[in-house]
Design an enzyme around this catalytic site. Sequence first.
Site, PDB file in Angstrom:
ATOM      1  N   THR A  41      -0.625  -9.312  -9.824  1.00  0.00           N
ATOM      2  CA  THR A  41      -0.197  -8.948  -8.476  1.00  0.00           C
ATOM      3  C   THR A  41      -0.613 -10.023  -7.476  1.00  0.00           C
ATOM      4  O   THR A  41      -1.668 -10.618  -7.615  1.00  0.00           O
ATOM      5  CB  THR A  41      -0.856  -7.623  -8.063  1.00  0.00           C
ATOM      6  OG1 THR A  41      -0.585  -6.685  -9.056  1.00  0.00           O
ATOM      7  CG2 THR A  41      -0.334  -7.131  -6.733  1.00  0.00           C
ATOM      8  N   GLY A  93      -3.296  -2.162  -8.562  1.00  0.00           N
ATOM      9  CA  GLY A  93      -3.846  -1.088  -9.394  1.00  0.00           C
ATOM     10  C   GLY A  93      -2.787  -0.096  -9.794  1.00  0.00           C
ATOM     11  O   GLY A  93      -1.587  -0.336  -9.604  1.00  0.00           O
TER      12      GLY A  93
HETATM   13  N1  ASP Z   1       0.270  -1.443  -7.940  1.00  0.00           N
HETATM   14  C1  ASP Z   1       1.323  -1.904  -8.812  1.00  0.00           C
HETATM   15  C2  ASP Z   1       2.167  -0.749  -9.246  1.00  0.00           C
HETATM   16  O1  ASP Z   1       1.668   0.328  -9.500  1.00  0.00           O
HETATM   17  C3  ASP Z   1       0.792  -2.591 -10.020  1.00  0.00           C
HETATM   18  C4  ASP Z   1       0.029  -3.854  -9.680  1.00  0.00           C
HETATM   19  O2  ASP Z   1      -1.084  -3.788  -9.194  1.00  0.00           O
HETATM   20  O3  ASP Z   1       0.576  -4.923  -9.890  1.00  0.00           O
HETATM   21  O4  ASP Z   1       3.353  -0.927  -9.399  1.00  0.00           O
END
Ligand code: ASP
Length: 177
Positions: A41, A93
């Site tokens: 991310t 997350g």
């Molecule tokens: N927060 C993102 C999701 O749930 C995943 C990530 O942290 O890349 O899609």
Amino acid sequence: YFFTEKRMNQLKKIQGKEQTQLDHTAFLIKNELIDDHKYGTVGAVAIDKNGNIAAGTSTGGMTNKKYGRIGDSPIIGAGTYANNLTCGISSTGSGEYFIRTVAAHEVSNLIQYKKVSPSEALHEVLFNQIGKLGGEGGMILLDKNGDVYWDFNSSGMFRGYKKSNGDTKIEMFEKTN
Ligand code: ASP
């Protein structure tokens, strides 16, 4: 064009199970295998000289996600949020938990209405809310004074900042602030 062997292997490993997982990778640090480190991310928060705060988050989502799934990253208030009265936030997350707790907005509200410090607000949301539901992740926060905060309940989070006076910091694992 988008094929990479590492990501394909991660997908194959989890396909067939009714599961999704964060985009993890393995590291060997001081002979210790760290294999649940978050990777992938990209989040950013910035403030200009007039005090305007902006936040953005880019992600590939979760490995083996169902088609059509929308995570927390593009949902303003869940994974990403900015408010000139408080702070800007970008999260990474397990997005479902950040959506359920409206996490980034919750942190901002704690600062605005409960007058807690950004560190306390991050801790409350990441550990007492998201963590208690079984979620994992972290957040970067830049407040209206230009001060930087971050926290995570995962084993690490790549993070860093650069200030206009040249101050720079880059961290991966241990928390030092
Ligand atoms: N927060 C993102 C999701 O749930 C995943 C990530 O942290 O890349 O899609």
